[in-house]
Design an enzyme around this catalytic site. Structure first.
Site, PDB file in Angstrom:
ATOM      1  N   SER A 124      37.986  59.898  23.645  1.00  0.00           N
ATOM      2  CA  SER A 124      38.815  60.561  24.650  1.00  0.00           C
ATOM      3  C   SER A 124      38.356  62.014  24.740  1.00  0.00           C
ATOM      4  CB  SER A 124      40.288  60.498  24.257  1.00  0.00           C
ATOM      5  OG  SER A 124      40.517  61.427  23.211  1.00  0.00           O
ATOM      6  N   LYS A 125      38.991  62.743  25.636  1.00  0.00           N
ATOM      7  CA  LYS A 125      38.592  64.136  25.844  1.00  0.00           C
ATOM      8  C   LYS A 125      38.721  64.963  24.570  1.00  0.00           C
ATOM      9  CE  LYS A 125      39.152  64.565  30.759  1.00  0.00           C
ATOM     10  NZ  LYS A 125      40.174  64.726  31.761  1.00  0.00           N
ATOM     11  N   ARG A 126      39.608  64.525  23.657  1.00  0.00           N
ATOM     12  CA  ARG A 126      39.746  65.239  22.385  1.00  0.00           C
ATOM     13  C   ARG A 126      38.400  65.350  21.660  1.00  0.00           C
ATOM     14  NH1 ARG A 126      41.641  62.606  18.453  1.00  0.00           N
ATOM     15  NH2 ARG A 126      41.736  60.656  19.606  1.00  0.00           N
ATOM     16  N   HIS A 127      37.545  64.365  21.877  1.00  0.00           N
ATOM     17  CA  HIS A 127      36.269  64.341  21.164  1.00  0.00           C
ATOM     18  C   HIS A 127      35.199  65.204  21.836  1.00  0.00           C
ATOM     19  CE1 HIS A 127      38.111  60.438  19.860  1.00  0.00           C
ATOM     20  NE2 HIS A 127      37.687  60.890  18.700  1.00  0.00           N
ATOM     21  N   GLY A 128      35.533  65.814  22.960  1.00  0.00           N
ATOM     22  CA  GLY A 128      34.525  66.596  23.678  1.00  0.00           C
ATOM     23  C   GLY A 128      34.268  65.945  25.028  1.00  0.00           C
TER      24      GLY A 128
END
Ligand code: GLU
Length: 484
Positions: free
Chosen positions: A248-252
């Site tokens: 997800s966007k949390r990972h970049g």
């Protein structure tokens, strides 16, 4: 029965509700590779039935992303929303053949049933009450304009298929409720639209993320009820971040376009994505598109989740950078150098041979085009910054470093010709004369010339820089050291 010898037809079916996600691009790639390898057809279907969430901008992002990756599609793009009349025809066919029925239950009634089930601690499953209505009662309600949805009557038994990735998967049908295929406004639900379209498009293999596995039994039942043999299915693993959670966007960055902007080469991106759930066998990793086409097979698809490791992507990009020719890299690097204000177009045109040589020199050590821009800066006339860590390590004793750099400057200024050999001989002689190891000269010199502690071979750097710019870099470094 579909002709098993006919060339395969596969599709990528994104919903245009955002950017092109790396997971979607990976699914597109596997389908594309399969089609290209088997002489089949790769189709693109935009699943735009959700009018509220679908946007033209997102559709454009999908086209651009696929084009950048080089995943060209065959035939015309299909827009799912344009298939509405066929979706409704298929739903009517299912009503007429008795495979589906009208359900007049209102959302409030269904909510009540759900609550009652929850109170009994039962999982809710529609109890088919509308399937028991007498034909004249159904007619009466339809004639009175009572709204209804169309529900598919799930047959008894189990639904199983031989998945190309997971082998046999079976669902007991009793766990599947009679699912809605057409809403009361006459629009199709996902499972009906997909099956209707895949039949219409002659799809022979559905390859998609394994988050769709629970849809597959419903889709297989719909195929059969519509009088069609289901296609093959291949459910490819999800992509996870380094922490093992769904990417997800949390990972970049998760948009393909972000990596394009960062200077990742399309060939590297495609190579990296191909390894997210597929292995060509052995420890083979770096591959061109042609090699991947030749090696791709459904047997190489893996069950376990793939891990998205951006460090690996950078490494992969470095491998691709070093493999492509200076000429292939030139347009990309030129625009990045111009954007960074490091070089002018005139400069690059007037010294074209030199510029291609510089690209060859730098590409083997860079991981991204932006890395190359950073490494190229010292070879152009503008000022450079000295990396503080390199200064700390290689210029610890400032006075001594300044002395060494002055001696180097004088030594190389007097050389009649600059070749790797003549420069090496001169600098080694200088080291001997000063009673120091050659490294004590080379390392401080590298920082002076490039500002960095890593660079191509020091003699190659000097030659690419030329006597004039090298003298300027040395003078700047000496000035910096003497001022400190
Ligand atoms: N539109 C669906 C998605 O984006 C794909 C459906 C399919 O491949 O069957 O997940």
């Amino acid at each position: 029965m579909a002709d098993p010898l006919a060339p395969p037809r596969v599709r990528f079916a994104p919903s245009p509700t955002g950017y092109l996600h790396v997971g979607g691009a990976r699914t597109a790639l596997f389908n594309w590779l399969y089609a290209r390898q088997t002489g089949g057809t790769f189709l693109l279907r935009i699943e735009d039935t959700d009018k509220a969430r679908s946007t033209d901008e997102s559709e454009r992002a999908i086209f651009e992303g696929l084009e950048w990756l080089g995943l060209n599609w065959d035939e015309q793009v299909v827009h799912q929303a344009l298939g509405l009349a066929r979706h409704q025809r298929d739903a009517n066919f299912l009503l007429e053949t008795g495979a589906a029925y009208r359900c007049f239950c209102t959302p409030a009634e269904l909510e009540q049933l759900r609550k009652e089930a929850a109170a009994r601690k039962d999982s809710f499953k529609y109890d088919r009450r509308c399937d028991l209505l007498a034909p004249d009662e159904i007619k009466r309600r339809v004639d009175a304009g009572t709204p209804f949805v169309v529900r598919f009557r799930v047959p008894h038994g189990e639904t199983a298929w031989e998945d190309a990735v997971h082998e046999r998967i079976a669902f007991p049908n009793k766990d599947i409720e009679d699912f809605v295929i057409l809403r009361s406004d006459g629009t199709p639900i996902y499972n009906l639209a997909v099956v209707s379209d895949d039949i219409d498009m002659g799809i022979t293999l559905v390859m998609r993320g394994d988050d769709h596995i629970s849809n597959t039994p419903k889709q297989i039942q719909l195929y059969r009820a519509l009088g069609n043999e289901p296609p093959r299915f291949a459910h490819v693993p999800m992509i996870h971040g380094m922490d093992g959670k769904k990417l997800s966007k949390r990972h970049g960055a998760t948009a393909v376009a972000d990596y394009q902007k960062e200077g990742i080469l399309p060939g590297a991106m495609v190579n990296f994505l191909a390894l997210m759930g597929w292995s060509p066998g052995g420890d083979r990793e770096v591959m061109s598109l042609e090699e991947m086409i030749a090696l791709f097979s459904l047997d190489g698809l893996q069950k376990k989740a793939a891990i998205f490791d951006t460090k690996k992507l950078e490494w992969m990009n470095g491998q691709h950078l070093s493999r492509i020719t200076a000429m292939q890299l030139e347009p990309r690097l030129t625009s990045a150098l111009l954007d960074a204000g490091i070089a002018s177009r005139e400069m690059l045109i007037s010294r074209h041979e030199w510029y291609l040589g510089l690209i060859d020199l730098l590409k083997v050590r860079a991981r991204t085009v932006l890395d190359m821009v950073r490494q190229a800066a010292p070879f152009f006339p503008g000022p450079i910054a000295f990396d503080p860590e390199a200064v700390e390590k290689q210029w610890k004793d400032r006075a001594a470093s300044s002395g060494i750099l002055e001696a180097v400057r004088n030594e190389i200024a007097n050389l009649p010709s600059w070749t790797p050999e003549s420069l090496e001989a001169a600098l080694r002689a200088l080291a001997e004369q000063r009673g120091v190891a050659a490294g004590k000269i080379f390392h401080p010199l590298r920082v002076a010339l490039t500002g960095l502690s890593v660079s191509p071979g020091i003699f190659e750097v000097l030659i690419a820089m030329g006597p004039e710019l090298a003298a300027k870099r040395l003078n700047d470094a000496i000035g910096f050291l003497n001022a400190a």
